[in-house]
Enzyme design. Structure first.
Site, mmCIF file in Angstrom:
data_model
loop_
_atom_site.group_PDB
_atom_site.id
_atom_site.type_symbol
_atom_site.label_atom_id
_atom_site.label_comp_id
_atom_site.label_asym_id
_atom_site.label_seq_id
_atom_site.Cartn_x
_atom_site.Cartn_y
_atom_site.Cartn_z
ATOM 1 N N VAL A 597 0.823 -1.198 0.000
ATOM 2 C CA VAL A 597 0.000 0.000 0.000
ATOM 3 C C VAL A 597 0.861 1.253 0.000
ATOM 4 O O VAL A 597 0.563 2.239 -0.678
ATOM 5 C CB VAL A 597 -0.951 -0.009 1.222
ATOM 6 C CG1 VAL A 597 -1.712 1.302 1.309
ATOM 7 C CG2 VAL A 597 -1.909 -1.179 1.127
ATOM 8 N N CYS A 598 1.958 1.229 0.757
ATOM 9 C CA CYS A 598 2.810 2.418 0.837
ATOM 10 C C CYS A 598 3.413 2.761 -0.524
ATOM 11 O O CYS A 598 3.575 3.929 -0.885
ATOM 12 C CB CYS A 598 3.905 2.219 1.875
ATOM 13 S SG CYS A 598 5.015 0.845 1.532
ATOM 14 N N SER A 599 3.766 1.725 -1.307
ATOM 15 C CA SER A 599 4.322 1.973 -2.638
ATOM 16 C C SER A 599 3.290 2.616 -3.546
ATOM 17 O O SER A 599 3.578 3.545 -4.296
ATOM 18 C CB SER A 599 4.819 0.668 -3.267
ATOM 19 O OG SER A 599 5.909 0.138 -2.547
ATOM 20 N N HIS A 602 2.405 6.441 -1.716
ATOM 21 C CA HIS A 602 3.409 7.482 -1.557
ATOM 22 C C HIS A 602 4.675 7.279 -2.375
ATOM 23 O O HIS A 602 5.367 8.250 -2.690
ATOM 24 C CB HIS A 602 3.815 7.605 -0.085
ATOM 25 C CG HIS A 602 2.721 8.122 0.801
ATOM 26 N ND1 HIS A 602 2.066 9.300 0.558
ATOM 27 C CD2 HIS A 602 2.170 7.606 1.931
ATOM 28 C CE1 HIS A 602 1.156 9.503 1.507
ATOM 29 N NE2 HIS A 602 1.199 8.486 2.335
#
Length: 976
Positions: A597-599, A602
């Site tokens: 999810v972070c990739s 953001h």
């Protein structure tokens, strides 16, 4: 926007799956193509169907010969009422109804040189060799691509002559790959380090560059040849005189055109270049080449083809083949290959008929070659293709048809009876088959069942099971459907169309899915009346379930699948072949792992990340937010009246509830504010948290490979992508609020220019941070939010927008494409184009009519073997093809694996039988019998993952067969 304007005449909704195969340039060339097709027996009809479904510009039909009974075995556009009419004229109306965008004409005169100058490709089917040589020579003179195709019983041939210097613009199905650059080292050679280690660049590829800061000499440069190093870096040639690389940029593959040189037919007859998957297969192909030459010579001398299964005619064909001028090798030397007289004899004996599956297979390949000719996409055949399915005949010569059994009977199956005999035709008519899936492959299979006479009224039946409804995008491949069928259940529409093909077909449509929830419907009673199952499913989970039911009930399974120009057909026969073994799911079949999810949120590094982020944006802004607001009107009223902010709701309404829109201008203001938040303010906030020069505790830079430091964008109404985002977002926002939208681009540009001249309005800035779930509102933010919600809580419900990929007028794909492209610009990532975006976010499986028809034909050939009676393992074939790469392979399935347990051995097809005639058993009495008779002690029984403690059979199941499996350490057991 330029691409959109260029493709206005292309119906992207209709061709959405095909666009993923061909791409826009090839599809546009196909729409401009003009093709002449001469010969409209079964093979020609298949070529016509495929070309019209794919959307060729115009198709001219030529065949003045009258339709006869033998045509009906494979010609899907003819009926008994057409007997005696010109094949072309009888066929034209139904072919034209397949696609209203294609001009379908009939030419009634001779084929002359003047006629040929109007076409890009000419196809002859089932024509004499003299006609082929004449037309081939004229096409060569006029620079027209020439194809000749023919089927004789269970063998077929295809020849292509595209001229001396035919240029293929794009050799592969894949889009040109692109990758973001991390660094470029100056030197000789210069070395490019990509942001991602995994890539598919290969030594010898040509590439170009864009978006590089510093070493700008590479931007838009002439294509450079690369070498790929072991560490994945790319050597790109001398860069010593270039400027120093600073940041960013992308490297993109440049597809290299290839020139193909073909020989004319008169030369290729004696020096044939045959398509063979291995050197071992080439001699058989050349022997089939000689067999076709001998069949042509027989007809020239006798004025007729060989009679079905006539030994005297067959021996004469063998003699003619023996007397033919020897073939020559690539350098002109005579080939010292003995003639396989047994093969030629079998070809001659079975050559008197026409078969629907053979026409489907060869017609699909021929149509694909026509597509290559007019679209210049994919490498054409080089130059002869031979395909045979003589393994459909029994090994035992005593079981081969007799001449008297193959004589014409003035019925629609005469062409098939000429190959297999009347007795086999009767077997086909008595079959009861289940067809699971009425999509593209399912329609082709059902067409094949109707033409071969499988399951006729009063003797057999075909049950079609499909819960889906017809969509407009189905019409370019699922040829049984017409525009008026959109919205109807597929099973019902397909069954109705199949009855028109063959009024004697007994077809029963069912709209219930075949899964665990319908085992009462598709249970023991149903499967006891089924002889076999054909599966045309688009998920591995469904395939596994259907295969498990076939194994459980000991029913043969015919299965096919496609993806783009790749296809497969498989057969699974009880006690003869192995069982079905496909991937457990689509995820297991794919190499793509879920992205963190972070990739996605953001730190994106690929176009796929940006598309996933854009799809999430769509869902959050236009679907989930509306659903949340509609479900939480009471919470909104409480918040507007001063109650505490409900934190789970706030992230949903961020950027949406600044103020309720009243008109189109408000929607544009909101869209512009969202643009600023996502592509400017949000990036600036991220850089405040993680500055470009940030260094971690271990001394490494935060913004280092594979992370790319983003750059905020400045809105510019003159840039197409910026404008498309606002246009799509404002229209979607208006639709959600029940307001009228607008498509007036000049007016939108003018409005945006005026808005940008005004002082930044308060509601262009976010009320509160995007990561509100972990942030408390200050008093000013809370008060501004309450003011907005007070206005909002008095309005009507919102309309949640469900993402729909196949409607090109709804702005859904436009929004996702523009949002992902802007996100890619932020992070220096090569963006996906609209077609790629639509395929990825819509999870579209690339599909094209030719591959569908080919695999259905291959399934039909295996059906002949299954219905024909007990056959050894070596008679059956699993098949794989790739029409883009001219790859065709068949192999014998594996034998069923044997397992052992104590004194027992079995395969997946074996059953432990309880003696019949005994009184009705309880579950307990059965278990006692298993232990006393077979030494099996049952520890526990599983039914849908639940333990059965009942002393009787499960009342909802009424099962006649209880599956048992041996105990293992890894799973709960049924048997010990």
């Amino acid at each position: 926007m330029g691409t959109q304007e260029a493709s206005k005449s292309l119906d992207e909704e209709l061709y959405s799956r095909q666009l993923c195969v061909l791409g826009l340039p090839a599809m546009q060339r196909l729409q401009e193509g003009k093709v002449l097709l001469s010969g409209l027996q079964g093979l020609g009809a298949e070529v016509a169907k495929n070309l019209v479904l794919m959307g060729v510009g115009s198709l001219t039909l030529h065949d003045p010969h009258p339709a006869c009974w033998s045509d009906l075995a494979a010609q899907l556009f003819l009926s008994e009422q057409d007997l005696g009419r010109s094949r072309a004229e009888a066929t034209q109306e139904l072919v034209a109804k397949l696609n209203g965008a294609v001009q379908v004409r009939v030419h009634t005169g001779d084929i002359t040189e003047e006629l040929l100058q109007d076409f890009q490709a000419v196809v002859l089917t089932t024509s004499s060799l003299e006609e082929q040589l004449k037309v081939g020579t004229l096409c060569r003179k006029r620079g027209v691509c020439f194809l000749a195709a023919d089927t004789r019983g269970l063998v077929g041939q295809l020849f292509c002559d595209f001229g001396e210097d035919f240029t293929v613009q794009d050799l592969t199905e894949e889009e040109p790959q692109a990758a973001a650059i991390q660094h470029i080292a100056q030197g000789s050679p210069g070395v490019v380090t990509l942001r991602e280690d995994a890539h598919d660049f290969r030594a010898g590829d040509l590439v170009t560059f864009s978006g590089i800061e510093g070493m700008v000499e590479l931007n838009g440069c002439v294509s450079r040849l690369i070498r790929v190093q072991e560490d994945g870096t790319l050597e790109i040639g001398d860069t010593t005189t270039f400027s120093t690389y600073l940041r960013g940029g992308a490297v993109t593959e440049v597809k290299t055109p290839k020139t193909v040189r073909h020989e004319p037919l008169y030369a290729a007859l004696l020096q044939p270049r045959v398509v063979a998957q291995s050197p071992r297969e080439a001699p058989r192909a050349r022997c089939l080449h000689q067999a076709f030459r001998a069949l042509h010579e027989f007809r020239r001398l006798s004025g007729r083809p060989p009679q079905p299964w006539d030994p005297a005619d067959a021996e004469r064909v063998v003699g003619l083949a023996r007397d033919l001028q020897p073939l020559r090798g690539p350098t002109g030397e005579p080939l010292e290959e003995p003639l396989d007289e047994a093969l030629v004899r079998t070809v001659a004996l079975s050559s008197g008929g026409v078969l629907s599956p053979m026409a489907a297979m060869l017609g699909a390949v021929a149509a694909q070659e026509v597509l290559k000719a007019v679209s210049r996409k994919f490498l054409p055949l080089d130059q002869w293709l031979y395909f045979d399915a003589l393994d459909c005949l029994p090994d035992d010569e005593q079981l081969l048809p007799k001449p008297e059994d193959c004589k014409p009977r003035s019925c629609r199956y005469d062409g098939q009876i000429a190959v297999f005999g009347a007795g086999f035709q009767e077997k086909l008519s008595r079959q009861r088959y289940l067809l699971v899936g009425a999509g593209a492959i399912g329609c082709e299979l059902l067409k094949g069942f109707a033409l071969v006479g499988l399951g006729l009224r009063g003797r057999g039946a075909v049950t079609v099971a499909d819960m889906d409804h017809v969509e407009r995008s189905n019409l370019s491949r699922q040829f049984l459907f017409r525009p008026q069928d959109v919205g109807r259940p597929k099973a019902e529409a397909a069954a109705e169309a199949a009855r028109r093909l063959n009024p004697d077909l007994q077809v029963d449509p069912r709209t219930h899915p075949l899964d665990r929830s319908t085992e009462r419907i598709y249970g023991d009673d149903f499967f006891s009346r089924v002889d076999g199952v054909a599966a045309a499913l688009d998920s591995f989970q469904a395939r596994h379930y259907v295969a498990a039911r076939c194994t459980h009930y000991l029913k043969p399974l015919l299965e096919a699948g496609t993806q783009g120009t790749r296809g497969s057909a498989s057969v699974f026969v009880p006690h003869v072949t192995e069982g079905y073994r496909g991937p457990a799911s689509e995820a297991a079949a794919s190499e793509d792992a879920p992205d963190p999810v972070c990739s996605v949120r953001h730190l994106p590094s690929t176009a796929k990340h940006t598309l996933q982020w854009a799809r999430d944006e769509f869902e959050g802004l236009f679907c989930r937010s509306a659903e949340a607001i509609n479900c939480h009107q009471q919470a909104l009223t409480s918040l507007a009246d001063g109650g505490p902010p409900p934190l789970p709701l706030l992230p949903v309404v961020v950027g949406v509830l600044r103020q309720r829109p009243r008109n189109w201008r408000d929607c544009v203001l909101w869209a512009l504010g969202r643009w600023q938040l996502c592509f400017r303010h949000g990036i600036e906030r991220l850089l405040r948290h993680h500055p470009p020069d940030e260094v971690l505790e271990d001394g490494t830079r935060f913004w280092s490979r594979p992370r790319q430091c983003p750059q905020p964008l400045e809105f510019d109404a003159s840039q197409d992508t910026h404008l498309l985002y606002v246009l799509a977002a404002a229209n979607l926002y208006a639709r959600m609020h029940g307001l009228p939208g607008s498509r007036d681009l000049p007016a939108l540009r003018e409005m945006l220019q005026s808005l940008l001249l005004l002082p930044a309005p308060q509601h262009l800035d976010p009320i509160f941070p995007d990561d509100l779930a972990s942030t408390e509102l200050d008093p000013g933010q809370a008060e501004r939010l309450r003011e907005a919600l007070r206005d909002w809580s008095q309005g009507p419900p919102l309309e949640p927008l469900r993402f729909e990929k196949d409607d090109d007028s709804n702005f859904h794909v436009d929004f996702v494409t523009a949002a992902a492209s802007l996100r890619a610009q932020n992070y220096g990532i090569p963006p996906a184009n609209r077609t790629q975006s639509k395929r990825i976010v819509g999870r579209i499986i690339p599909a094209i009519a030719t591959t569908t028809a080919a695999v259905a034909g291959l399934v039909g050939l295996e059906l002949f073997k299954v219905v024909g009676g007990p056959r050894p393992l070596h008679a059956f074939r699993h098949s794989y093809l790739c029409l883009a790469e001219n790859s065709f392979s068949c192999y014998v399935p594996g034998a069923p694996a044997t397992q052992e347990f104590h004194h027992l051995s079995w395969t997946c097809w074996d059953r432990l039988k309880v003696a019949a005639g005994q009184p009705e058993r309880t579950l307990k009495s059965l278990l006692d019998h298993l232990q006393e008779r077979h030494g099996l002690r049952v520890k526990m029984l599983l039914q849908d993952e639940a333990l059965l403690y009942s002393a009787g059979w499960p009342p909802e199941q009424q099962a006649q067969c209880l599956p048992l499996r041996p105990c293992s350490k890894a799973s709960w057991a049924a048997v010990t």
